[in-house]
Scaffold this motif. Structure first.
Motif, PDB file in Angstrom:
ATOM      1  N   PHE A 270      12.578   3.185  20.571  1.00  0.00           N
ATOM      2  CA  PHE A 270      13.296   2.322  21.506  1.00  0.00           C
ATOM      3  C   PHE A 270      12.300   1.551  22.368  1.00  0.00           C
ATOM      4  N   PHE A 272      12.593  -0.711  25.984  1.00  0.00           N
ATOM      5  CA  PHE A 272      13.495  -1.074  27.078  1.00  0.00           C
ATOM      6  C   PHE A 272      12.795  -2.019  28.049  1.00  0.00           C
ATOM      7  N   THR A 303      22.972   2.585  29.462  1.00  0.00           N
ATOM      8  CA  THR A 303      22.193   1.996  28.380  1.00  0.00           C
ATOM      9  C   THR A 303      21.564   3.077  27.513  1.00  0.00           C
ATOM     10  N   ALA A 307      22.545   3.699  23.536  1.00  0.00           N
ATOM     11  CA  ALA A 307      21.445   3.556  22.580  1.00  0.00           C
ATOM     12  C   ALA A 307      21.261   4.833  21.768  1.00  0.00           C
ATOM     13  N   SER A 538      17.361  -3.566  31.332  1.00  0.00           N
ATOM     14  CA  SER A 538      17.981  -2.439  30.643  1.00  0.00           C
ATOM     15  C   SER A 538      18.989  -1.711  31.512  1.00  0.00           C
ATOM     16  N   TYR A 566      18.985  -3.259  24.868  1.00  0.00           N
ATOM     17  CA  TYR A 566      17.953  -2.342  24.396  1.00  0.00           C
ATOM     18  C   TYR A 566      17.483  -2.816  23.029  1.00  0.00           C
ATOM     19  N   THR A 580      17.489  -6.242  18.779  1.00  0.00           N
ATOM     20  CA  THR A 580      17.899  -6.132  20.178  1.00  0.00           C
ATOM     21  C   THR A 580      19.416  -6.136  20.276  1.00  0.00           C
TER      22      THR A 580
END
Length: 784
Positions: A270, A272, A303, A307, A538, A566, A580
């Protein structure tokens, strides 16, 4: 001078020997042939963050479009790369650091109003009711269990940080004064728990000198005095789930689990943008939850929830910096004061369980600066390989070496410090990894309303652009803008200074392959080019509008939906794919809808095709010729980009060179070509024996054969069957049968026997026949 050789950078390439049949030219469309990267299956037993009986931390922390703005400016310089049209589916050094945010004014007043719905529990927030004047959106929901004003002070700020290598994790946590006497951590494989609880024996224990504890400042800001504690979890096995618990020597204060990354070249993490807990402005201040520190924390929590729910197998998260807001507000007399919100902001950022279960790499942003910032920053993060002079650091995971550069040291005198640090780390660590990625807070290719033309951004461009070029960096992650953007491929590009509505003094190159909806989905880099992304907020704490008068010629995609986002980065040996997502629904865009997705093929993974010698073959050999038997090549994705052979061999066209073309990835910017000539000659004439029979021998005497039997030795390579190598002695025997064809091993560069050699062989055979008959006659005469 680059400190990493090209051979080291090409370690990602997979060397293959490919066989192709003779065929016509094959036009390969990489976009049409490209397949979506495989998505790992969800494994609830190993997914980070999976609920487990007995895992109950002391503090319950589970939380509940406008079109892209393209730029159509012409490119500077000719494009060295292209992309298919089809879109893929989805200590401080000398000088004064920048301690103030770029924008001296308010943050984008005005617009979307969303009323929060009922508080959700363990669901990441429910759907919010829509204000009559607002676009449909999902707003983060408050979670009373994480009220930042009423925290359980015993243990806070627990963060599982990245380690130097795959086998380490750097852990940090705070304990209040009453629970800081004898900090201890225990770690055990998750499958060794008994009903979710640690057994009496078997866990690895960290205590005493293995834990560093210091009294943390800003107690009044936090509301309680505390110690910052740090240790390093070592010797962790790959792809293994662990549980750990933290105590004070007498009781256990919390327990969590995490899963280490598998050791492989194909993995994901990930990325951010700025969470900036405490910015509190949101979008136009219409949503009361977006106008509070608690609202920022809840947006950040949401978020992370959405995610990790969509990508439960991802185990690593990287931050672009500006984790908190408090900058330029803290004066010396306010450092340890209730007026200082810093510690409450840190409580909001570190509250989510994801920071305890996924390894987390932090970055240094401008909002992490204020009076006493260095002490506070290092107290809250346990950072591997931290350089106290520049505040840079590095870490590695699988095939990627991450370099985090401190863009707050952006003055001219800071450039040599960054340069020497990068040179040292790349020299020591670069050859161990396939890719080197730079993470830094301030972008080179900003589009923000104020950021893109600010003096600070100009300094960052002047200092860091040449450094990325010098050290051959092809991967760059940034933030700071609170707006999403993706750059064109750039090569040490500096847009110049923006004044009176235009840029002057541009240097370097960018390559406009398309903007907005026409931006390429696949990009092939060459040399020291890179494509960078600038991540949006984020958390929803703050957004910036796009600068409307500056022509951002270096940018391919710009998007501002005013919702948190994210990014998922998929890594392979040869490429990175950036995807994204929106972390909230907005307008016609659903939750998880894609803002931008594209794949970048890295230059050191470019195919190679070695030169091949020209060859001469006989007609018989040409009929069974394998034109790729001696091809040496390297290529990523050999199934997608095989060696393609074009041209045909006419076996009836003798003694004339015929050209054959070889290519990998024809019709793409990755295309490499070679050619060779093939000359066909006639097959050799077959050797013949004398047509006049020898005189018939007389009858043999009793017990004697009439003809001496000769068994020829098998022909060796390059030697005819009629006469063996040497041509004399017992091994130089004639064949007993009639005519034959010379036998030769099949090969690309073999030629047939000459006609003169065949005639000589026939004469030798005839002579030996005559000599043999004469010898037999003399023996009979002696006996008679």
């Amino acid at each position: 001078m680059k400190t990493r050789s090209l051979s080291q950078r090409r370690a990602a390439a997979v060397t293959v020997a490919v066989t192709a049949t003779l065929c016509g030219a094959l036009a390969l469309s990489p976009a049409a042939a490209a397949a979506t990267e495989p998505v790992p299956p969800t494994d609830p037993s190993t997914a980070a963050g999976a609920a487990t009986a007995g895992e109950t931390p002391a503090v319950s922390e589970a939380a509940p479009a406008p079109a892209a703005n393209p730029n159509g400016a012409p490119a500077s310089g000719s494009a060295a790369v292209a992309a298919p049209a089809d879109a893929a589916t989805p200590g401080a050094p000398s000088g004064t650091p920048d301690t103030a945010p770029d924008n001296p004014g308010a943050n984008n007043p005005g617009a979307t109003g969303v009323s929060p719905g009922d508080p959700g529990v363990n669901d990441g927030g429910g759907s919010g009711s829509t204000d009559a004047t607002a676009a449909e959106s999902t707003a983060p929901q408050p979670d009373p269990a994480r009220d930042l004003k009423n925290v359980d002070t015993r243990i806070t700020n627990v963060v599982l940080g990245v380690g130097s290598t795959n086998s380490e994790r750097y852990l940090v946590w705070y304990t209040d004064l009453a629970h800081s006497t004898a900090p201890v951590v225990e770690v055990i494989r998750h499958d060794q728990l008994v009903n979710g609880q640690f057994p009496e024996a078997g866990a690895t224990r960290y205590d005493g000198a293995q834990i560093v504890s210091i009294h943390s400042g800003q107690g009044k800001s936090r509301g309680f005095e505390a110690f910052s504690n740090k240790t390093v979890l070592r010797d962790l096995a790959p792809d293994t789930r662990y549980s750990y618990r933290i105590g004070d020597g007498s009781i256990w204060l919390g327990q969590w689990s995490f899963t280490t990354e598998a050791i492989k070249n194909d993995w994901s993490f990930f990325y951010f943008g700025d969470a900036q807990i405490g910015a509190k402005s949101g979008y136009r201040n219409a949503n009361p939850m977006e106008s509070s520190l608690q609202g920022d924390a809840d947006g950040w929590q949401q978020t992370l929830n959405v995610a990790t729910e969509k990508y439960p197998w991802i185990r690593t998260m990287v931050s672009a910096g500006d984790q908190i807001e408090s900058t330029n507000k803290i004066k010396q007399h306010e450092y340890d004061s209730v007026k200082n919100p810093t510690e409450r902001e840190y409580l909001g950022y570190t509250a989510p369980n994801q920071l305890k279960e996924l390894q987390h790499a932090v970055s240094h942003g401008n909002h992490d600066w204020y009076y006493g910032a260095e002490d506070t920053y290092t107290e809250h993060w346990n950072i591997p390989n931290y350089d106290e002079q520049t505040m840079n650091y590095w870490w590695g995971q699988n095939n990627v070496l991450f370099l985090h550069l401190n863009t707050e040291f952006n003055r001219e005198q800071h450039a040599p410090l960054h340069d020497s640090w990068m040179q040292k780390i790349i020299a020591e660590q670069g050859s161990k990894y396939q890719h080197i990625a730079v993470v830094m807070h301030r972008p080179l290719n900003s589009v923000g309303d104020f950021h893109s033309v600010s003096p600070a951004t100009d300094r960052v461009r002047r200092v860091f652009g040449p450094l990325l070029k010098k050290h051959g960096i092809n991967i760059l992650f940034t933030g700071h803008d609170h707006t999403y953007s993706r750059s064109h491929p750039v090569d040490n590009y500096y847009p110049g200074v923006f004044k009176d509505g235009e840029w002057t003094g541009a240097t370097g190159n960018y390559y406009n392959l398309g903007t907005g909806d026409n931006a390429p989905k696949e990009i092939y880099l060459t040399g020291d080019q890179f494509v960078s992304i600038v991540a949006n907020s984020s958390s929803g704490s703050k957004y910036y509008d796009v600068h409307q008068t500056a022509n951002h010629v270096y940018t391919a995609v710009i998007n501002q939906d005013y919702v948190p986002e994210y990014t998922v980065v998929d890594v392979t040996q040869c490429s990175l794919t950036y995807r994204t997502h929106r972390a909230q629904a907005v307008g016609a865009h659903a939750l998880h809808s894609i803002v931008d997705e594209f794949k970048v093929y890295l230059p050191y993974a470019r195919p190679t095709l070695a030169a091949m010698p020209d060859i001469t073959v006989t007609q018989s050999e040409a009929a069974r010729l394998n034109l790729t038997a001696d091809v040496t090549s390297s290529v990523c994705y050999p199934e997608k980009y095989p060696v393609v052979v074009s041209g045909s061999i006419n076996t009836e066209l003798l003694n004339t060179p015929q050209t054959v073309e070889y290519a990998i990835a024809p019709g793409t910017p990755w295309e490499v070509k070679q050619s060779r000539t093939v000359t066909v000659v006639a097959d050799p004439l077959a050797p013949t024996t004398s047509q006049t029979p020898a005189s018939a021998p007389t009858a043999a005497a009793p017990g004697e054969s009439s003809v001496e039997t000769v068994t020829p030795r098998a022909a060796e390579p390059g030697v005819t069957a009629a006469v063996s190598a040497g041509g004399e002695g017992a091994d130089a025997r004639p064949a007993t049968s009639g005519s034959h064809s010379a036998s030769q091993p099949a090969g690309l560069a073999k030629t047939g026997a000459a006609a003169g050699d065949v005639t000589l062989a026939a004469l030798v055979a005839a002579a030996l026949t005559v000599l043999g008959a004469g010898s037999l006659l003399r023996r009979r005469q002696q006996q008679g």
